[in-house]
Scaffold this active site. Sequence first.
Site, mmCIF file in Angstrom:
data_model
loop_
_atom_site.group_PDB
_atom_site.id
_atom_site.type_symbol
_atom_site.label_atom_id
_atom_site.label_comp_id
_atom_site.label_asym_id
_atom_site.label_seq_id
_atom_site.Cartn_x
_atom_site.Cartn_y
_atom_site.Cartn_z
ATOM 1 N N ARG A 3 9.656 -12.831 -8.511
ATOM 2 C CA ARG A 3 10.135 -11.463 -8.718
ATOM 3 C C ARG A 3 10.415 -10.742 -7.409
ATOM 4 O O ARG A 3 11.016 -9.671 -7.412
ATOM 5 C CB ARG A 3 9.127 -10.672 -9.541
ATOM 6 C CG ARG A 3 7.775 -10.499 -8.906
ATOM 7 C CD ARG A 3 6.942 -9.559 -9.753
ATOM 8 N NE ARG A 3 5.557 -9.536 -9.341
ATOM 9 C CZ ARG A 3 4.677 -8.666 -9.772
ATOM 10 N NH1 ARG A 3 5.047 -7.756 -10.638
ATOM 11 N NH2 ARG A 3 3.428 -8.702 -9.383
ATOM 12 N N ASN A 52 1.045 -11.393 -14.549
ATOM 13 C CA ASN A 52 2.033 -11.519 -13.473
ATOM 14 C C ASN A 52 2.376 -12.979 -13.208
ATOM 15 O O ASN A 52 3.538 -13.381 -13.218
ATOM 16 C CB ASN A 52 1.509 -10.865 -12.194
ATOM 17 C CG ASN A 52 1.365 -9.367 -12.332
ATOM 18 O OD1 ASN A 52 1.720 -8.791 -13.356
ATOM 19 N ND2 ASN A 52 0.836 -8.734 -11.310
ATOM 20 N N ASP A 53 1.353 -13.792 -12.935
ATOM 21 C CA ASP A 53 1.602 -15.203 -12.647
ATOM 22 C C ASP A 53 2.078 -15.950 -13.884
ATOM 23 O O ASP A 53 2.922 -16.845 -13.792
ATOM 24 C CB ASP A 53 0.335 -15.872 -12.093
ATOM 25 C CG ASP A 53 0.196 -15.668 -10.592
ATOM 26 O OD1 ASP A 53 1.219 -15.411 -9.938
ATOM 27 O OD2 ASP A 53 -0.929 -15.760 -10.079
ATOM 28 N N ARG A 105 -13.392 -12.145 -9.770
ATOM 29 C CA ARG A 105 -12.662 -13.409 -9.701
ATOM 30 C C ARG A 105 -13.136 -14.197 -8.486
ATOM 31 O O ARG A 105 -13.240 -13.651 -7.386
ATOM 32 C CB ARG A 105 -11.155 -13.138 -9.587
ATOM 33 C CG ARG A 105 -10.299 -14.391 -9.584
ATOM 34 C CD ARG A 105 -8.817 -14.037 -9.539
ATOM 35 N NE ARG A 105 -8.429 -13.413 -8.278
ATOM 36 C CZ ARG A 105 -7.219 -12.902 -8.033
ATOM 37 N NH1 ARG A 105 -6.299 -12.926 -8.992
ATOM 38 N NH2 ARG A 105 -6.940 -12.367 -6.867
ATOM 39 N N HIS A 137 0.820 -1.204 0.000
ATOM 40 C CA HIS A 137 0.000 0.000 0.000
ATOM 41 C C HIS A 137 0.857 1.258 0.000
ATOM 42 O O HIS A 137 0.405 2.319 -0.445
ATOM 43 C CB HIS A 137 -0.965 0.000 1.183
ATOM 44 C CG HIS A 137 -2.256 -0.658 0.858
ATOM 45 N ND1 HIS A 137 -2.650 -1.826 1.427
ATOM 46 C CD2 HIS A 137 -3.219 -0.331 -0.044
ATOM 47 C CE1 HIS A 137 -3.816 -2.181 0.913
ATOM 48 N NE2 HIS A 137 -4.176 -1.302 0.021
ATOM 49 N N CYS A 160 -4.961 -8.625 -17.288
ATOM 50 C CA CYS A 160 -4.809 -7.854 -16.055
ATOM 51 C C CYS A 160 -3.436 -8.187 -15.469
ATOM 52 O O CYS A 160 -3.067 -9.343 -15.364
ATOM 53 C CB CYS A 160 -5.918 -8.168 -15.054
ATOM 54 S SG CYS A 160 -6.216 -9.925 -14.780
ATOM 55 N N ARG A 166 -10.853 -8.519 -7.006
ATOM 56 C CA ARG A 166 -10.377 -9.595 -6.125
ATOM 57 C C ARG A 166 -11.374 -9.767 -4.985
ATOM 58 O O ARG A 166 -11.650 -8.813 -4.260
ATOM 59 C CB ARG A 166 -9.001 -9.258 -5.567
ATOM 60 C CG ARG A 166 -7.953 -8.955 -6.622
ATOM 61 C CD ARG A 166 -6.655 -8.497 -5.936
ATOM 62 N NE ARG A 166 -5.609 -8.171 -6.876
ATOM 63 C CZ ARG A 166 -5.389 -6.956 -7.367
ATOM 64 N NH1 ARG A 166 -6.172 -5.955 -7.005
ATOM 65 N NH2 ARG A 166 -4.400 -6.738 -8.212
ATOM 66 N N GLU A 203 -3.200 -18.183 -16.713
ATOM 67 C CA GLU A 203 -1.992 -17.895 -15.941
ATOM 68 C C GLU A 203 -1.138 -19.133 -15.726
ATOM 69 O O GLU A 203 0.042 -19.024 -15.381
ATOM 70 C CB GLU A 203 -2.353 -17.246 -14.602
ATOM 71 C CG GLU A 203 -3.470 -17.943 -13.855
ATOM 72 C CD GLU A 203 -4.026 -17.097 -12.715
ATOM 73 O OE1 GLU A 203 -3.343 -16.147 -12.277
ATOM 74 O OE2 GLU A 203 -5.141 -17.385 -12.253
#
Length: 759
Positions: free
Chosen positions: A641, A630-631, A504, A361, A678, A468, A607
């Site tokens: 990462r 990302n995944d 999701r 955050h 995404c 999410r 993914e």
Amino acid sequence: MLTILRRIVLEFSQATELDQALLRLVSQVKSALSTQCCSVYLADHQKKHFILMASNGLAENAFGRTSVGFTEGLVGLVGQREEPINIANAKLHPDFIHAPEVEEEKFKAFLGTPIIHQRKVLGILTVQQEQARVFNEDEEAFLVTLSAQLATVLASVEAQGMIELCHSNQGVGKSIIGIGGSPGVAIGEMVVMSPKADLSTVAVDKASNSVQQLTIFNDAVSRTIAEFSQMSEKLKAIISDSSLDIFDVYKQLIEGDNFKIEVIAKIQSGWNAQSALKLVVDHYVMQFEALDDEYLRERAYDIKDLGNRLLNNIQNMEELEQQLPNKFILVAEDVSASMLAEYQHLGLLGIVSITGSNNSHTAILAKALNIPAIMGVDYLAIRQLHKKNAVLDGYAYQLYVNPGDALINEYRHILAAENLLNAQVKEAEHLPASTIDGHSVSLLINSGLSAGFEYSQNVGADGVGLYRTEIPFMNRSCFPSEAEQTALYREVLESFAGKPVTMRTLDVGGDKSLPYFPIIEANPFLGWRGIRITLDHPEIFLVQIRSMMKANHGLGNLAIMLPMISSITEVDEAIRLINQAYYELTTEFFCNESDVLIRPKVGVMIEVPGVIFQLEDLANKVDFFSVGSNDLTQYLLAVDRNNSRVASLYDFYHPAVLRSLNYIAQKSQTRDVPLSICGELANEPTGALLLIAMGYKNLSMSAHSLAKVKWVIRHVEYRELRQILDQVLSLTTTASVHSYMHEQLVKLGLGDFVHAKLK
């Protein structure tokens, strides 16, 4: 020998003065190998030479003065070849260079090994002897092993600033690399901050008066809530999007029954207020830190920040006035979101945090405030940075300590260009995302933290590409009820009425366990997680699906997305349960013909690399595809990462990743399946342009990135992007992709968007 080796490394790692540590090191190695000379050279990569730093056997007055070029002498040869060099008579070797100032004429036998950390030669360790002989295998193995272990320690020492190799004239300064937090550039003096209160230092203890401790805790809660409200109010004039939700989440967590009840229960069982707080916060932190999903794992830092805020008020510590420069870069072990909010109006230029990642955050808030940040800085000794000048490059994730005038001037030009660019970008915020030649795309946002600002349409989003649903399941002591979920999902869907919202389904499991549903596995990244766990527990899945459908009634803007799909069987079973939930609701609540329940579209996240080869089969089963870049990148490249040792290998522009994304787009177009993406790649203007050229028409990203991406799209032609993509797909290395894209975007007049990221 193993015991000796361990002792040498341990003593070196615990030393506080480098010069003395190196002298101790060479003496110990000389003794261990019963040789007549041991020396250590350290690399100066700016001047491209090795400097003799310590020796037991060579002339002392040469220490720190004698240097050997990277391509000169036997020391240079060891560095060039990056392997041990073992020579019976060094004087007869063609690369031998006589350096009279070091007084090594009497030595013949030479053994040198490189000290290498993450492919970078940090130095050379040598031993020499008067007798002409080849050092035996055991001696060579000892020196190689010692050098390998010293590499990590020496890298830490180098980063801490204990190695000063005459950098004052080369104009760059020491460069420290971290993980991207927020893009941008900052130039100024660094100020190191320590937390006013730290739960990790609290020793748990009992208290005799529970009533008094409860009063202390409740007062601290009230003061802390007031502080967060004040922070949020101050920032509302600057930020109008989801970034401020963190303070609402803090207040909700403090005011929520579960958190307070748990702390109060600890106090009533005899613990004092700060100990009770520590026990509860530590439990929450442990649960979040065990998660696989990076976004959720970062919530541990938020919990720590909240705990320290409460502790500060429990201890009633008065804030010490610290003299701050007019402009400064904030450095701390853990720069929290609330710390950032405190100092953002006091001349804060940028932040450097040892902990955290681009999903923390702190990073989210920094992006919203346009404050550059680098996170996860490894081997950084904070005390060495206080009051030193620096250039923070949030594009290349680098911190230059004590930079020269030339580097500062270069970055000042970049800052001037950025300020002009930001003003231009803002103008395109509410305009259509269309190329010059009329190719339109839809720009969506990723969300899921909480209600409120996060669903604001002020950023010009066309909807929500990824919502999410995990957070409501995380901040609890049991699974949320159907009614609770329905109310939350309804609020989200109503906030974007008339625009698509893709939710999701619950994506937990493996090492992303819920506090009340723990899962322990040897390899959680490849274990029981995502759709696998919800299919194994249909009672959880069905309640969530029913809640989503009920929330969607009368709105019709819901789409359901299934995460971590790895087989057709999983899709079949999920759709069977979705249909079951739909028919149950139509029977129970929507049997009136005039009150029809809409069955939402169902899609899958791409993914897991294996499903790339089943896209045609999936096309017969679902309504849309959404790539989780990302995944997918992480699994394709087998790179974590957030692991600093391999983070540099994690790159969306790796040819394998780009070709996979292009293949997915081609298959989706062939079967006419709507496709979205995404992930971080869509957040970057460069990545967004490549995705559009591939055929992605729905890009979901952070709200902070949307205006910049839209502006870039509106200043290019689709036909040009197609030509660029054709060339990119023919490239074979990540570096060549970066170089080519930088070159092309400069030609398109968009070089300012990649000036630091792709150079």
